[in-house]
Motif scaffolding. Structure first.
Motif, PDB file in Angstrom:
ATOM      1  N   GLU A  79       3.584   5.945   5.356  1.00 33.07           N
ATOM      2  CA  GLU A  79       3.516   6.510   4.007  1.00 33.07           C
ATOM      3  C   GLU A  79       4.508   7.651   3.832  1.00 33.07           C
ATOM      4  N   ILE A  99       8.028   6.246   3.514  1.00 26.90           N
ATOM      5  CA  ILE A  99       8.261   5.693   2.176  1.00 26.90           C
ATOM      6  C   ILE A  99       8.452   6.816   1.163  1.00 26.90           C
ATOM      7  N   HIS A 144      11.839   7.765  -1.606  1.00 28.05           N
ATOM      8  CA  HIS A 144      11.810   8.046  -3.041  1.00 28.05           C
ATOM      9  C   HIS A 144      11.937   9.532  -3.361  1.00 28.05           C
ATOM     10  N   ARG A 190       6.963  -3.071   5.391  1.00 29.39           N
ATOM     11  CA  ARG A 190       6.524  -2.259   4.240  1.00 29.39           C
ATOM     12  C   ARG A 190       7.606  -1.276   3.828  1.00 29.39           C
ATOM     13  N   ILE A 191       8.214  -0.640   4.811  1.00 28.62           N
ATOM     14  CA  ILE A 191       9.279   0.325   4.522  1.00 28.62           C
ATOM     15  C   ILE A 191      10.543  -0.388   4.049  1.00 28.62           C
ATOM     16  N   GLU A 251      10.396  -1.532   0.423  1.00 26.60           N
ATOM     17  CA  GLU A 251      10.658  -0.452  -0.538  1.00 26.60           C
ATOM     18  C   GLU A 251      12.159  -0.257  -0.723  1.00 26.60           C
TER      19      GLU A 251
END
Length: 469
Positions: free
Chosen positions: A150, A153, A157, A224-225, A228
């Motif tokens: 998390e 990620i 951003h 998951r990363i 993104e």
């Protein structure tokens, strides 16, 4: 145009390289890549001295220069360095932050790292390879894997995207300027993205259901990363359609030899196949090859041939290697001399650069980060790129060094050679974890740190301080 350009590249390479039969054999062993042949130029001329640190030091604050002076004193000799390494774990964290962290780390949290990125821009360094320094390669820590995913990620951003967009908005519709800005990178350590990583990587291909489940957790966390980043690349491409390099890239960091061969190479391959498809407009994932390994050139050649056969692109970060002191099999797996590693690095680097410049969007190497503190290697790459036409391949070649190491080289490439495609590897995260990172750098790169600092750095610090008076 390519027939005219290629001899020019080769002429530049020959000024910086020479051949040896031993390295030629190492390069071509077990390889079907036509670019890797015994006639390929090999050895970069590493006789030229790195640039003086004085010019770079003049750009720093007095406090930063003083901190570097302390680092110089700590690396004046091997016995002194060994003593520092022994005492380092017991040094209070406030002193570490005061004298060391601000030189080698980007901050404790996302806001600090974002501000640090703006500071790097003022030095002509357009982007960063961020590394959240929480890892557990031996499986001895109880780390929160989901927290790492998390936070990583969030850094995409909260740091990389605004850092890049703020620069892109100043370019208007100038495609050349848009592509001169280096991508932002996220370093993914497999040893930080799954519990008990050593055993998981060693059993990456074990059909036992327990290991299959652990393998899938690692792949899922990396995916998951990477997803993104893949989505961000496609979103930003709609706004900046003239961009031919990625906006952001997920980078699989290297591990020790056994872990690399048992699991990391295949992990990279799985992510390449998923996120670097030929139909994708740009590469979103790159892997790492450690070129102090004797079999590294042949391994990369096999991966390249496989990518061509199966229809996806690699992404390549080339390093010399960081585990020379801790590899138990180093006598058999690592080149016996620095010259052997230098030859291998420059030959592989030249091969990948030439392929990208020649083939552009059709290159199966996809994207390259020349990650090196070696002035000879960086100058070889810079000279080749300087004479290359502006094209997709050139936009996908980036130079990089660790934050706080070879900053004199970075400064020289920017100010004297006009390099714009430069990034810094920036570790960040909880102070205790960054302290572990700094200790590992001292342990694994003690010889490099010593040659890069020591008395020459102390003298440069004194000289730069007196020149300010």
């Amino acid at each position: 145009m390519l027939r005219i350009y290629r001899p020019r590249v080769m002429a530049i390479a020959r000024r910086y390289v020479s051949q040896t039969a031993q390295t030629s054999n190492a390069m071509v062993a077990d390889t079907t890549d036509p670019m890797m042949n015994p006639m390929q130029p090999k050895l970069s001329s590493h006789s030229q001295l790195p640039p003086s640190s004085v010019a770079y030091l003049k750009t720093l604050s007095r406090a930063e220069v003083f901190s570097l002076g302390m680092i110089g004193l700590a690396t004046t000799s091997k016995p002194v360095l060994n003593l520092v390494i022994k005492l380092f774990p017991y040094v209070p964290m406030p002193l570490i932050k005061m004298f060391v962290s601000r030189l080698y780390c980007g901050g404790d949290n996302i806001n600090e790292v974002k501000t640090f990125g703006e500071k790097l821009q003022k030095r002509g360094i357009s982007n960063m390879m961020l590394s959240l320094t929480i890892e557990d390669s031996e499986g001895t820590k109880n780390i929160d894997i989901n927290y790492i995913v998390e936070e990583t990620i969030k850094s995409v951003h909260g740091v990389l995207k605004p850092n890049l967009v703020n620069q892109l908005e100043k370019c208007g519709n100038d495609a050349k300027k848009i592509n001169e800005i280096a991508p932002g990178y996220i370093a993914l350590k497999p040893s930080a993205l799954v519990s008990n990583p050593h055993d998981v990587l060693m059993n990456f291909n074990n059909p036992d259901p327990h290991w299959v489940a652990q393998r899938e957790k690692l792949i899922d966390n990396c995916s998951r990363i990477a997803q993104e980043i893949y989505d961000l690349n496609n979103d930003l491409l709609k706004k900046y359609p003239s961009r031919t390099a990625p906006f952001c890239v997920a980078t699989i960091d290297a591990e020790k030899y056994d872990l690399q061969n048992s699991g990391v190479y295949e992990l990279q391959r799985i992510l390449f196949q998923k996120f670097n498809k030929l139909s994708s407009p740009m590469v979103s994932v790159i892997g790492t090859w450690q070129l102090y390994l004797v079999d590294s050139a042949a391994q990369l050649a096999r991966e390249h041939a496989r990518a061509m056969k199966e229809g996806y692109k690699l992404g390549v970060k080339l390093v010399r290697g960081a585990y020379i002191h801790s590899e138990t099999k180093r006598d058999s797996i690592i080149f016996k001399t620095k010259e052997g590693t230098d030859e291998n690095y420059d030959a592989v680097m030249t091969t990948v650069i030439q392929d990208l410049l020649k083939n552009g969007t059709k290159s199966y190497y996809g994207h390259l980060v020349v990650a090196s503190h070696n002035y000879g290697s960086q100058m070889l790459a810079t000279k080749i790129l300087k004479d290359a036409p502006e094209n997709v391949g050139k936009a996908n070649i980036v130079l990089g060094q660790l934050l706080g190491m070879s900053d004199n080289v970075t400064h020289d490439l920017i100010t004297k050679h006009g390099a714009k495609n430069i990034i810094k590897y920036v570790p960040w995260g909880p102070p205790l974890e960054t302290k572990d990172y700094l200790l590992r750098r001292l342990q694994e790169n003690g010889d490099a740190v010593k040659s890069d600092n020591g008395f020459p750095l102390v003298k440069a610090v004194i000289k730069s301080l007196f020149s300010r008076a």
